[in-house]
Design a protein around this motif. Structure first.
Motif, PDB file in Angstrom:
ATOM      1  N   VAL A  37       0.875  -1.179   0.000  1.00 30.18           N
ATOM      2  CA  VAL A  37       0.000   0.000   0.000  1.00 30.18           C
ATOM      3  C   VAL A  37       0.912   1.229   0.000  1.00 30.18           C
ATOM      4  N   ILE A  38       0.619   2.163  -0.897  1.00 25.63           N
ATOM      5  CA  ILE A  38       1.408   3.394  -0.982  1.00 25.63           C
ATOM      6  C   ILE A  38       0.497   4.572  -0.637  1.00 25.63           C
ATOM      7  N   VAL A  39       0.905   5.350   0.350  1.00 23.12           N
ATOM      8  CA  VAL A  39       0.110   6.511   0.775  1.00 23.12           C
ATOM      9  C   VAL A  39       0.727   7.762   0.159  1.00 23.12           C
ATOM     10  N   GLY A  40       0.036   8.360  -0.794  1.00 29.10           N
ATOM     11  CA  GLY A  40       0.541   9.558  -1.465  1.00 29.10           C
ATOM     12  C   GLY A  40       0.957   9.242  -2.887  1.00 29.10           C
ATOM     13  N   GLY A  41       0.244   9.834  -3.832  1.00 29.29           N
ATOM     14  CA  GLY A  41       0.521   9.572  -5.254  1.00 29.29           C
ATOM     15  C   GLY A  41       1.217  10.739  -5.914  1.00 29.29           C
ATOM     16  N   GLY A  42       2.220  11.296  -5.210  1.00 32.60           N
ATOM     17  CA  GLY A  42       2.999  12.393  -5.788  1.00 32.60           C
ATOM     18  C   GLY A  42       4.202  11.873  -6.552  1.00 32.60           C
ATOM     19  N   MET A  43       5.216  12.735  -6.640  1.00 32.13           N
ATOM     20  CA  MET A  43       6.414  12.385  -7.417  1.00 32.13           C
ATOM     21  C   MET A  43       7.023  11.072  -6.913  1.00 32.13           C
ATOM     22  N   MET A  61       7.378 -11.756 -10.096  1.00 34.12           N
ATOM     23  CA  MET A  61       6.930 -11.702  -8.696  1.00 34.12           C
ATOM     24  C   MET A  61       5.488 -11.181  -8.676  1.00 34.12           C
ATOM     25  N   ASP A  62       4.708 -11.710  -7.761  1.00 33.72           N
ATOM     26  CA  ASP A  62       3.298 -11.320  -7.678  1.00 33.72           C
ATOM     27  C   ASP A  62       3.165 -10.106  -6.740  1.00 33.72           C
ATOM     28  N   VAL A  63       3.415  -8.935  -7.299  1.00 32.13           N
ATOM     29  CA  VAL A  63       3.368  -7.710  -6.496  1.00 32.13           C
ATOM     30  C   VAL A  63       2.059  -6.983  -6.777  1.00 32.13           C
ATOM     31  N   ARG A  64       1.279  -6.754  -5.751  1.00 33.97           N
ATOM     32  CA  ARG A  64      -0.008  -6.056  -5.914  1.00 33.97           C
ATOM     33  C   ARG A  64       0.066  -4.715  -5.182  1.00 33.97           C
ATOM     34  N   VAL A  65      -0.173  -3.665  -5.919  1.00 30.89           N
ATOM     35  CA  VAL A  65       0.027  -2.320  -5.377  1.00 30.89           C
ATOM     36  C   VAL A  65      -1.295  -1.573  -5.290  1.00 30.89           C
ATOM     37  N   THR A  66      -1.528  -0.961  -4.131  1.00 32.68           N
ATOM     38  CA  THR A  66      -2.671  -0.050  -3.989  1.00 32.68           C
ATOM     39  C   THR A  66      -2.114   1.333  -3.675  1.00 32.68           C
ATOM     40  N   LEU A  67      -2.360   2.253  -4.588  1.00 34.42           N
ATOM     41  CA  LEU A  67      -1.878   3.629  -4.437  1.00 34.42           C
ATOM     42  C   LEU A  67      -3.057   4.475  -3.959  1.00 34.42           C
ATOM     43  N   VAL A  68      -2.857   5.194  -2.846  1.00 35.02           N
ATOM     44  CA  VAL A  68      -3.954   5.991  -2.277  1.00 35.02           C
ATOM     45  C   VAL A  68      -3.535   7.454  -2.231  1.00 35.02           C
ATOM     46  N   ASP A  69      -4.355   8.320  -2.763  1.00 29.50           N
ATOM     47  CA  ASP A  69      -4.104   9.761  -2.610  1.00 29.50           C
ATOM     48  C   ASP A  69      -5.425  10.450  -2.290  1.00 29.50           C
ATOM     49  N   PHE A 112      -5.766   2.431  -8.026  1.00 30.10           N
ATOM     50  CA  PHE A 112      -5.665   3.761  -7.409  1.00 30.10           C
ATOM     51  C   PHE A 112      -6.962   4.044  -6.661  1.00 30.10           C
ATOM     52  N   ILE A 113      -6.841   4.517  -5.426  1.00 27.67           N
ATOM     53  CA  ILE A 113      -8.020   4.903  -4.650  1.00 27.67           C
ATOM     54  C   ILE A 113      -7.870   6.370  -4.245  1.00 27.67           C
ATOM     55  N   ALA A 114      -8.883   7.163  -4.591  1.00 25.29           N
ATOM     56  CA  ALA A 114      -8.878   8.578  -4.191  1.00 25.29           C
ATOM     57  C   ALA A 114      -9.590   8.719  -2.858  1.00 25.29           C
ATOM     58  N   SER A 115      -8.820   8.760  -1.798  1.00 34.51           N
ATOM     59  CA  SER A 115      -9.387   8.944  -0.452  1.00 34.51           C
ATOM     60  C   SER A 115      -8.248   9.311   0.489  1.00 34.51           C
ATOM     61  N   GLU A 116      -8.584  10.011   1.556  1.00 34.89           N
ATOM     62  CA  GLU A 116      -7.546  10.376   2.525  1.00 34.89           C
ATOM     63  C   GLU A 116      -7.258   9.199   3.466  1.00 34.89           C
ATOM     64  N   VAL A 117      -5.989   8.959   3.730  1.00 34.37           N
ATOM     65  CA  VAL A 117      -5.624   7.959   4.729  1.00 34.37           C
ATOM     66  C   VAL A 117      -5.714   8.636   6.092  1.00 34.37           C
ATOM     67  N   ALA A 124      -1.163  -4.132  13.353  1.00 35.12           N
ATOM     68  CA  ALA A 124      -2.115  -4.949  12.586  1.00 35.12           C
ATOM     69  C   ALA A 124      -1.811  -4.900  11.086  1.00 35.12           C
ATOM     70  N   LYS A 125      -0.919  -3.965  10.677  1.00 32.44           N
ATOM     71  CA  LYS A 125      -0.571  -3.748   9.260  1.00 32.44           C
ATOM     72  C   LYS A 125      -1.819  -3.402   8.444  1.00 32.44           C
ATOM     73  N   THR A 126      -2.515  -2.371   8.909  1.00 30.39           N
ATOM     74  CA  THR A 126      -3.700  -1.904   8.185  1.00 30.39           C
ATOM     75  C   THR A 126      -3.669  -0.388   8.021  1.00 30.39           C
ATOM     76  N   VAL A 127      -4.349   0.045   6.968  1.00 28.03           N
ATOM     77  CA  VAL A 127      -4.458   1.467   6.642  1.00 28.03           C
ATOM     78  C   VAL A 127      -5.950   1.789   6.535  1.00 28.03           C
ATOM     79  N   SER A 128      -6.395   2.799   7.284  1.00 24.58           N
ATOM     80  CA  SER A 128      -7.819   3.170   7.229  1.00 24.58           C
ATOM     81  C   SER A 128      -7.996   4.407   6.357  1.00 24.58           C
ATOM     82  N   LEU A 129      -9.033   4.369   5.547  1.00 26.20           N
ATOM     83  CA  LEU A 129      -9.296   5.483   4.629  1.00 26.20           C
ATOM     84  C   LEU A 129     -10.554   6.244   5.048  1.00 26.20           C
ATOM     85  N   ALA A 130     -10.611   7.508   4.639  1.00 23.83           N
ATOM     86  CA  ALA A 130     -11.778   8.335   4.969  1.00 23.83           C
ATOM     87  C   ALA A 130     -13.046   7.776   4.344  1.00 23.83           C
TER      88      ALA A 130
END
Ligand SMILES: Cc1cc2nc3c(=O)[nH]c(=O)nc-3n(C[C@H](O)[C@H](O)[C@H](O)COP(=O)(O)OP(=O)(O)OC[C@H]3O[C@@H](n4cnc5c(N)ncnc54)[C@H](O)[C@@H]3O)c2cc1C
Length: 430
Positions: A37-43, A61-69, A112-117, A124-130
């Motif tokens: 999970v990547i928080v921030g879709g800037g540079m 490699m089975d890499v699954r990416v969730t980009l959140v901004d 890509f998910i447009a929401s604030e973290v 727990a290795k979790t990220v909560s979104l708005a």
């Protein structure tokens, strides 16, 4: 590039010639999905998303990416000084994420998910979104850029209907490209010819070391044509010009000498807004630190660039041992950008404590080093030991002449200051 070339790249190292893994496909760990999970879709964040997917796919490699901004579209600070003078539009600097997802997200492996973290639980290795979603991760990359810290500046006003938010909007930083860039552009356009613009620079480290000096130059250049009796007054909290001192020093003393006054050692203390057209800036002149002197400057426009710190979501997540002593910047290992205190959490871009400058180009390189390190770590290998990043800085001094360009490079492991590795510097002279 075939597998043999990848292996060669591995031994070459460095972010400019990205390194890749050796025998990942044979490694048992690499067979399980790696959820990043990547928080921030800037540079920095968007680059990490791309290279985790691109290199991961090459290595099977089975890499699954969730980009959140928090924003669906990204507005680039780079070139945004041109918006102030009408050379650019904000629209031309605005980018979506569709292409990134289409090009690197086969079978939904990059979304890509447009929401604030709003919250990160590193246990727990979790990220909560708005938006109510909770995302689990194998590894987390924090790339939220910077936040501003106004706590040391007293801001007051005469208008009884004014609020702090309105006051801050009236004193735009324009240091995150967006609505404030438009406000500053409008204030400049409406400025009375003959009045001053005060530009304040915070103590380093701050985003884009040459940026404020560049801004002063492009505004001065514009003033010559549009407000020829006006001036830019630079009040710099630092003891000297913090980037490209020769170029900017020449520009201030030469081509822009009638339009820019530069004052170092000026610690911003307060701003008083008497009216939309009249402000007073008070600084402590610490040229002689033993005898600081209070000075005031009147201005119509105040471009208040405040002190900076890592984006709040990173400061919250890393508060318990992962930040510098002043609690502003993330502590990381520059071989992997992994947190010194939170294993599995990587931080890249402007949020980190580093001798590397806070620049988009550098964030891009850090993202590549980080992506490479994550692929290695998830394959049971160690991160590459000596990554090298570099930064090229193109600084407009005047549209009436050429620009200057000073590429810099250093190894993150070196303790020396940045050195100019090659210079293609040209500065316009009158
Ligand atoms: C005027 C100016 C000129 C510049 N010129 C240059 C230049 O010429 N060259 C150069 O290399 N650099 C330049 N820079 C610097 C460059 O813009 C920054 O260094 C770069 O943007 C940093 O990248 P980043 O990914 O760390 O942060 P950002 O690009 O700011 O991205 C951070 C992202 O995180 C998101 N975010 C933050 N918090 C959350 C949250 N809680 N939830 C979800 N999303 C969140 C934000 O919405 C943002 O999209 C300039 C900067 C300025 C101000």
């Amino acid at each position: 590039m075939d597998r043999r070339d990848f292996l060669k790249a591995l031994s070459a190292g460095g972010a400019a010639a990205p390194t890749l893994l050796a025998s990942t496909t044979e490694n048992a760990k690499a067979a399980t999905p790696i959820n990043v999970v990547i928080v921030g879709g800037g540079m920095a964040g968007a680059t990490a998303a791309k290279y985790l997917r691109y290199w991961g796919a090459k290595l099977k490699m089975d890499v699954r990416v969730t980009l959140v901004d928090k924003n669906a579209k990204y507005v680039s600070c780079i070139l945004s000084n041109g918006v102030l003078t009408g050379e650019r539009t904000l629209g031309s600097l605005t980018f979506g994420y569709d292409k990134l997802v289409t090009n690197y997200g086969a079978n939904g492996a990059l979304r890509f998910i447009a929401s604030e973290v709003t919250k990160i639980d590193t246990t727990a290795k979790t990220v909560s979104l708005a938006n109510g979603q909770t995302l689990g991760y194998t590894r987390l990359i924090l790339a939220p850029g910077i936040d501003f810290d106004y706590s040391s500046i007293a801001i007051s006003w005469a208008d009884p209907t004014m609020t702090m938010q309105k006051a801050l909007d009236a004193l735009p930083h324009a240091w995150k490209a967006g609505p404030q860039t438009t406000v500053l552009q409008q204030q400049l356009a409406g400025m009375t010819n003959g009045n001053r613009l005060v530009l304040t620079i915070p103590r380093a480290p701050y985003r884009c070391p040459p940026g404020p000096y560049e801004r002063a130059c492009v505004i001065a250049d514009w003033m010559k044509l549009k407000k020829p009796a006006s001036k830019v007054i630079i009040l710099d909290a630092n003891p000297k010009i913090m980037a490209e001192p020769v170029n900017f020093g020449k520009a201030f003393a030469g081509i822009h000498k009638n339009y820019i006054e530069y004052y170092p050692n000026m610690q911003l203390q307060s701003v008083y807004i008497a009216s939309a057209k009249s402000k007073t800036v008070t600084v402590s002149d610490t040229t002689d630190p033993a005898n600081p002197v209070t000075r005031t400057v009147g201005a119509e426009v105040v471009n208040l660039i405040p002190p900076m710190m890592a984006g709040q979501v990173a400061r919250n997540a890393l508060a318990n041992g992962g930040l510098t002593a002043d609690k502003r910047w993330a502590l990381i290992d520059e071989r992997s950008y992994e947190s010194s205190a939170f294993p599995g959490v990587h931080i890249i871009g402007d949020s980190i404590s580093s001798k590397q400058p806070k620049a988009g180009h550098v964030g891009n390189q850090e993202a590549k080093v980080c992506a490479d390190a994550i692929l290695r770590l998830e394959s049971g290998l160690k991160p590459f030991d000596a990554p090298v990043t570099n930064s090229a800085c193109f600084t407009p001094i005047t549209i009436q002449g050429p620009i200057s360009a000073i590429p810099r490079c250093r190894s993150p492991r070196s303790s020396s200051a940045w050195t100019t590795c090659s210079t293609r510097s040209r500065i316009a002279t009158t």
